[in-house]
Design a protein around this motif. Sequence first.
Motif: not given
Length: 83
Positions: A23-26, A30-32, A46-49
């Motif tokens: 999931a981290f790799y996927a 995305l361009n956050f 934090l949102l990413y984690i």
Amino acid sequence: MVSQFGHEALISIISQLVFMAVAFYALQALNFEKLIRANRVFQARLLYIVLTIALGTILSNFFLDYLLWSKQLQFLLQFVSFL
């Protein structure tokens, strides 16, 4: 019997970690930056984690459920042959 629980626990832990890594790799695709407000770096991380943990858990639960269901198919075949 007890060793069976140990094996299932180990498979569950490894599954959680592997699917969190997937999931981290996927999520890196995305361009956050366009969605995050300026000067909110900590909140963005934090949102990413949180998204990584949530997606990894969903994927892992699907995989573990599928594995459990495939193991239980033998009982269906035994039941059908009993009839």
